[in-house]
Write a protein that holds these residues in place. Structure first.
Motif, PDB file in Angstrom:
ATOM      1  N   MET A 150     104.582 -50.432 -43.328  1.00 32.56           N
ATOM      2  CA  MET A 150     104.406 -51.381 -44.422  1.00 32.56           C
ATOM      3  C   MET A 150     105.689 -52.167 -44.665  1.00 32.56           C
ATOM      4  O   MET A 150     106.797 -51.674 -44.411  1.00 32.56           O
ATOM      5  CB  MET A 150     103.990 -50.661 -45.709  1.00 32.56           C
ATOM      6  CG  MET A 150     102.611 -50.047 -45.665  1.00 32.56           C
ATOM      7  SD  MET A 150     102.139 -49.370 -47.280  1.00 32.56           S
ATOM      8  CE  MET A 150     100.623 -48.501 -46.854  1.00 32.56           C
ATOM      9  N   THR A 151     105.541 -53.402 -45.162  1.00 34.69           N
ATOM     10  CA  THR A 151     106.675 -54.229 -45.563  1.00 34.69           C
ATOM     11  C   THR A 151     106.461 -54.674 -47.006  1.00 34.69           C
ATOM     12  O   THR A 151     105.464 -54.316 -47.640  1.00 34.69           O
ATOM     13  CB  THR A 151     106.808 -55.474 -44.665  1.00 34.69           C
ATOM     14  OG1 THR A 151     105.696 -56.361 -44.925  1.00 34.69           O
ATOM     15  CG2 THR A 151     106.842 -55.091 -43.192  1.00 34.69           C
ATOM     16  N   SER A 152     107.360 -55.483 -47.505  1.00 33.01           N
ATOM     17  CA  SER A 152     107.285 -55.897 -48.902  1.00 33.01           C
ATOM     18  C   SER A 152     106.032 -56.694 -49.222  1.00 33.01           C
ATOM     19  O   SER A 152     105.600 -56.748 -50.363  1.00 33.01           O
ATOM     20  CB  SER A 152     108.524 -56.719 -49.265  1.00 33.01           C
ATOM     21  OG  SER A 152     108.609 -57.843 -48.416  1.00 33.01           O
ATOM     22  N   SER A 153     105.436 -57.326 -48.234  1.00 25.78           N
ATOM     23  CA  SER A 153     104.289 -58.200 -48.482  1.00 25.78           C
ATOM     24  C   SER A 153     102.958 -57.594 -48.056  1.00 25.78           C
ATOM     25  O   SER A 153     101.941 -58.277 -48.049  1.00 25.78           O
ATOM     26  CB  SER A 153     104.479 -59.517 -47.734  1.00 25.78           C
ATOM     27  OG  SER A 153     104.435 -59.284 -46.337  1.00 25.78           O
ATOM     28  N   THR A 154     102.919 -56.325 -47.714  1.00 25.82           N
ATOM     29  CA  THR A 154     101.697 -55.714 -47.197  1.00 25.82           C
ATOM     30  C   THR A 154     100.536 -55.857 -48.188  1.00 25.82           C
ATOM     31  O   THR A 154     100.666 -55.562 -49.372  1.00 25.82           O
ATOM     32  CB  THR A 154     101.927 -54.228 -46.873  1.00 25.82           C
ATOM     33  OG1 THR A 154     102.870 -54.130 -45.808  1.00 25.82           O
ATOM     34  CG2 THR A 154     100.636 -53.556 -46.432  1.00 25.82           C
ATOM     35  N   THR A 155      99.413 -56.324 -47.688  1.00 28.50           N
ATOM     36  CA  THR A 155      98.181 -56.449 -48.456  1.00 28.50           C
ATOM     37  C   THR A 155      97.277 -55.261 -48.144  1.00 28.50           C
ATOM     38  O   THR A 155      97.633 -54.377 -47.354  1.00 28.50           O
ATOM     39  CB  THR A 155      97.457 -57.742 -48.070  1.00 28.50           C
ATOM     40  OG1 THR A 155      97.140 -57.680 -46.663  1.00 28.50           O
ATOM     41  CG2 THR A 155      98.331 -58.962 -48.342  1.00 28.50           C
ATOM     42  N   TYR A 156      96.076 -55.260 -48.723  1.00 28.03           N
ATOM     43  CA  TYR A 156      95.133 -54.191 -48.394  1.00 28.03           C
ATOM     44  C   TYR A 156      94.763 -54.198 -46.914  1.00 28.03           C
ATOM     45  O   TYR A 156      94.659 -53.143 -46.274  1.00 28.03           O
ATOM     46  CB  TYR A 156      93.879 -54.279 -49.271  1.00 28.03           C
ATOM     47  CG  TYR A 156      94.024 -53.469 -50.538  1.00 28.03           C
ATOM     48  CD1 TYR A 156      93.872 -52.089 -50.522  1.00 28.03           C
ATOM     49  CD2 TYR A 156      94.348 -54.075 -51.746  1.00 28.03           C
ATOM     50  CE1 TYR A 156      94.028 -51.333 -51.665  1.00 28.03           C
ATOM     51  CE2 TYR A 156      94.497 -53.322 -52.913  1.00 28.03           C
ATOM     52  CZ  TYR A 156      94.336 -51.948 -52.863  1.00 28.03           C
ATOM     53  OH  TYR A 156      94.503 -51.203 -53.997  1.00 28.03           O
ATOM     54  N   ALA A 157      94.578 -55.390 -46.352  1.00 30.63           N
ATOM     55  CA  ALA A 157      94.290 -55.457 -44.916  1.00 30.63           C
ATOM     56  C   ALA A 157      95.459 -54.897 -44.121  1.00 30.63           C
ATOM     57  O   ALA A 157      95.275 -54.161 -43.132  1.00 30.63           O
ATOM     58  CB  ALA A 157      94.007 -56.897 -44.503  1.00 30.63           C
ATOM     59  N   GLY A 158      96.686 -55.205 -44.548  1.00 33.38           N
ATOM     60  CA  GLY A 158      97.867 -54.671 -43.877  1.00 33.38           C
ATOM     61  C   GLY A 158      97.996 -53.171 -44.056  1.00 33.38           C
ATOM     62  O   GLY A 158      98.460 -52.462 -43.152  1.00 33.38           O
ATOM     63  N   ALA A 159      97.587 -52.656 -45.217  1.00 32.12           N
ATOM     64  CA  ALA A 159      97.644 -51.207 -45.449  1.00 32.12           C
ATOM     65  C   ALA A 159      96.669 -50.488 -44.522  1.00 32.12           C
ATOM     66  O   ALA A 159      96.956 -49.392 -44.022  1.00 32.12           O
ATOM     67  CB  ALA A 159      97.315 -50.894 -46.905  1.00 32.12           C
ATOM     68  N   ARG A 160      95.515 -51.091 -44.286  1.00 35.98           N
ATOM     69  CA  ARG A 160      94.571 -50.506 -43.337  1.00 35.98           C
ATOM     70  C   ARG A 160      95.202 -50.438 -41.949  1.00 35.98           C
ATOM     71  O   ARG A 160      95.165 -49.396 -41.281  1.00 35.98           O
ATOM     72  CB  ARG A 160      93.288 -51.338 -43.289  1.00 35.98           C
ATOM     73  CG  ARG A 160      92.279 -50.867 -42.249  1.00 35.98           C
ATOM     74  CD  ARG A 160      91.044 -51.755 -42.225  1.00 35.98           C
ATOM     75  NE  ARG A 160      90.106 -51.324 -41.194  1.00 35.98           N
ATOM     76  CZ  ARG A 160      90.161 -51.700 -39.913  1.00 35.98           C
ATOM     77  NH1 ARG A 160      91.131 -52.536 -39.512  1.00 35.98           N
ATOM     78  NH2 ARG A 160      89.282 -51.254 -39.049  1.00 35.98           N
ATOM     79  N   THR A 161      95.803 -51.550 -41.508  1.00 31.29           N
ATOM     80  CA  THR A 161      96.461 -51.565 -40.202  1.00 31.29           C
ATOM     81  C   THR A 161      97.566 -50.516 -40.137  1.00 31.29           C
ATOM     82  O   THR A 161      97.698 -49.790 -39.148  1.00 31.29           O
ATOM     83  CB  THR A 161      97.056 -52.959 -39.933  1.00 31.29           C
ATOM     84  OG1 THR A 161      96.004 -53.925 -39.931  1.00 31.29           O
ATOM     85  CG2 THR A 161      97.779 -52.995 -38.601  1.00 31.29           C
ATOM     86  N   ALA A 162      98.364 -50.427 -41.205  1.00 31.25           N
ATOM     87  CA  ALA A 162      99.499 -49.496 -41.230  1.00 31.25           C
ATOM     88  C   ALA A 162      99.044 -48.043 -41.183  1.00 31.25           C
ATOM     89  O   ALA A 162      99.620 -47.216 -40.466  1.00 31.25           O
ATOM     90  CB  ALA A 162     100.340 -49.748 -42.481  1.00 31.25           C
ATOM     91  N   THR A 163      97.997 -47.697 -41.947  1.00 35.43           N
ATOM     92  CA  THR A 163      97.541 -46.307 -41.960  1.00 35.43           C
ATOM     93  C   THR A 163      96.829 -45.930 -40.661  1.00 35.43           C
ATOM     94  O   THR A 163      96.907 -44.777 -40.225  1.00 35.43           O
ATOM     95  CB  THR A 163      96.623 -46.047 -43.168  1.00 35.43           C
ATOM     96  OG1 THR A 163      95.609 -47.056 -43.228  1.00 35.43           O
ATOM     97  CG2 THR A 163      97.421 -46.051 -44.470  1.00 35.43           C
ATOM     98  N   LEU A 164      96.148 -46.886 -40.050  1.00 33.06           N
ATOM     99  CA  LEU A 164      95.541 -46.597 -38.746  1.00 33.06           C
ATOM    100  C   LEU A 164      96.620 -46.366 -37.690  1.00 33.06           C
ATOM    101  O   LEU A 164      96.502 -45.481 -36.835  1.00 33.06           O
ATOM    102  CB  LEU A 164      94.610 -47.737 -38.324  1.00 33.06           C
ATOM    103  CG  LEU A 164      93.271 -47.804 -39.070  1.00 33.06           C
ATOM    104  CD1 LEU A 164      92.538 -49.101 -38.724  1.00 33.06           C
ATOM    105  CD2 LEU A 164      92.399 -46.591 -38.740  1.00 33.06           C
ATOM    106  N   ALA A 165      97.691 -47.158 -37.759  1.00 34.05           N
ATOM    107  CA  ALA A 165      98.810 -46.950 -36.835  1.00 34.05           C
ATOM    108  C   ALA A 165      99.454 -45.591 -37.072  1.00 34.05           C
ATOM    109  O   ALA A 165      99.793 -44.868 -36.129  1.00 34.05           O
ATOM    110  CB  ALA A 165      99.844 -48.060 -37.003  1.00 34.05           C
TER     111      ALA A 165
END
Length: 524
Positions: free
Chosen positions: A483-498
């Motif tokens: 995650m980064t400072s601008s992570t959205t819900y879509a980004g959180a999904r990508t981050a947790t899957l990774a």
């Protein structure tokens, strides 16, 4: 009411039913637009090889120094322009040899707000990058008329096209007496306000009664936990500035379980900080909030009848008021977990405290604060997925928030929608809290520690949970490495899957459960 003593470690104490605070955060650098989330996980890695290694403070410091020494080469390797430089902020190493290095960015020596990124370097040489913004960092000039005294010249890259800007900090008090550190970013050319945020955020959390507990103290009977980074607890005695006076006693017995005894709130805050430290270290392999082995400190008895608590990154400390009528100090176990987790977020992903990233920031503290409460296994304070169930701030006995079905509080969202980012961050946290509950426990009706839950799903799916431990380890790894400072819900999904791929494999039940849980809260 209690005492307990060992031959050389001071122990003890008693904590009372205290009011918790659920939303204090400080975000030091606010940053940019999403859209550059890069999945860096390899589907072929072993299920356990990407577990995070626990680095001792000297090892972590050396890793950051090494990363900084090679920062210029890294900047060129990932395609940054000649006028851009990287400043290493954190290094996370995995057991399989992968190194995740978190950087801030500068342009012509100016801080780039919204320029943070994480470089993922595999042992085989493969490299990928997660960026807060995909925009090219460039401005026509870095020369501007001097702003008012104390302003800092920056590049603002969090709003699309980067611009030269000034950042100022306005200090004062919020309406309820909480200190204010309002950061304002203005366009250096036009003077237009581009962004502002309150660096000290407050809210309400969970009141607990932890009973008789053991405290780490120091010779001379002071509330100094020498085994946990030197954490200290201070008495503000109604003040609102400074550090206060370190709690000192003639014996190693602290408090009597009643709010009228000034040591009781101190004992509860000290205990909460210790349990949170232990949870980070034993469950997540993290040595303190910043990973450097240095403790924050606690301040209790802030102001007069102050009904809140807050984390401040500027003092690196937790601060607690005494509640209505000075009868219910906000010093509960999961409040400490919540507060210290805001410090964790500020030192890792630094999630911007607004819109969707702000909801994820709040959810992170709810998720980890709740996990601390379960980890403590305190018979007087059993773990639950209810936030604020003890304080009765509505006067009708209902909790402040519900993780199994967030909308039961009347304000929070159960599921993601395009309007979620317009909610207050305490309510936009709902989909992430719901995701975590579903991932850990599954859907439907069940009773845990005497509390009955009934969690629905957006797609009417039926989910089986993977357990709290796996769930919070996935969230933590996503927070600290993807995650980064601008992570959205879509980004959180990508981050947790990774993160699930790193920890358990891309074809694992855990990966599939993460995917299913996000679908169940309408994040696809």
């Amino acid at each position: 009411m209690i005492r307990q003593q060992s031959s050389h470690r001071r122990t003890v104490v008693r904590t009372a039913a205290l009011v918790a605070s659920a939303a204090m955060v400080v975000v030091g650098v606010q940053t940019g637009t999403a859209g550059a989330e890069t999945r860096a996980a390899s589907a072929t890695e072993s299920a356990t090889g990407a577990a995070t290694l626990a680095l001792a403070a000297p090892q972590r410091a050396a890793a950051i120094r090494d990363a900084q020494a090679s920062a210029a080469d890294t900047a060129r390797a990932i395609g940054l322009a000649d006028r851009e430089e990287l400043v290493a902020r954190d290094v996370v190493k995995d057991a399989d040899g992968t190194v995740h290095t978190r950087y801030e960015r500068t342009y012509d020596g100016l801080p780039v707000l919204g320029g943070d990124l994480v470089v993922h370097q595999r042992k085989n040489g493969a490299r990928s990058t997660t960026k807060a913004t995909s925009a090219r960092i460039a401005v026509p000039t870095t020369t501007a008329e001097r702003a008012r005294e104390g302003a800092r010249k920056v590049i603002w890259a969090a709003g699309g096209k980067p611009v030269l800007a000034w950042e100022t900090v306005e200090k004062g008090l919020q309406h309820d007496g909480t200190p204010s550190e309002r950061h304002v970013v203005t366009d250096a050319a036009t003077g237009k306000e581009l962004h502002s945020y309150e660096a000290i955020e407050t809210g309400v959390g969970n009141t607990q009664y932890s009973g008789q507990v053991t405290l780490g103290t120091a010779p001379g009977f002071t509330l100094t936990d020498t085994a946990r980074g030197g954490h200290k607890t201070y008495d503000l005695a109604g003040g609102t500035n400074g550090t206060g006076t370190l709690f000192t006693n003639s014996t190693d017995t602290w408090g009597n379980g009643l709010a009228g005894n000034r040591e009781t709130a101190a004992a509860d805050a000290h205990y909460g900080a210790a349990v949170t430290w232990d949870f980070y270290k034993n469950e997540l392999g993290r040595n303190g909030i910043r990973g450097d082995g240095v403790a924050a400190y606690s301040r209790v008895h802030y102001g007069n009848a102050y009904v809140n608590a807050f984390w401040s990154d500027s003092c690196f400390c937790m601060t607690y008021g005494d509640g209505t009528g000075n009868a219910k100090p906000l010093t509960s176990l999961d409040v400490a977990g919540h507060e210290m987790s805001h410090g964790l977020t500020a030192s890792t992903a630094n999630l911007r405290y607004s819109k969707e990233s702000g909801g994820l920031n709040e959810a992170t503290s709810d998720i980890l604060g709740t996990s601390v409460e379960f980890y403590a296994a305190n018979a007087s304070d059993t773990g639950d997925y209810l936030i604020g169930e003890k304080i009765d701030i509505r006067g009708n006995g209902t909790p402040l928030r519900y993780m199994d079905k967030p909308s039961k509080d009347g304000n929070s969202a159960d599921y993601w929608s395009s309007s979620v980012g317009r909610l207050d961050v305490h309510y936009s946290s709902g989909p992430a809290n719901h995701f975590f509950y579903l991932l850990a426990e599954g859907s439907g009706t069940k009773t845990i520690n005497g509390v009955t839950y009934n969690s629905p799903t957006y797609d009417s799916s039926t989910l089986a949970g993977i357990g709290r431990q796996k769930a919070y380890k996935i969230w933590y790894k996503a927070l600290t490495t993807y995650m980064t400072s601008s992570t959205t819900y879509a980004g959180a999904r990508t981050a947790t899957l990774a993160a699930a791929t790193d920890l358990y494999g891309a074809t694992s039940p855990e990966y599939n459960a993460v995917n299913a849980a996000w679908k169940a809260v309408n994040v696809k």
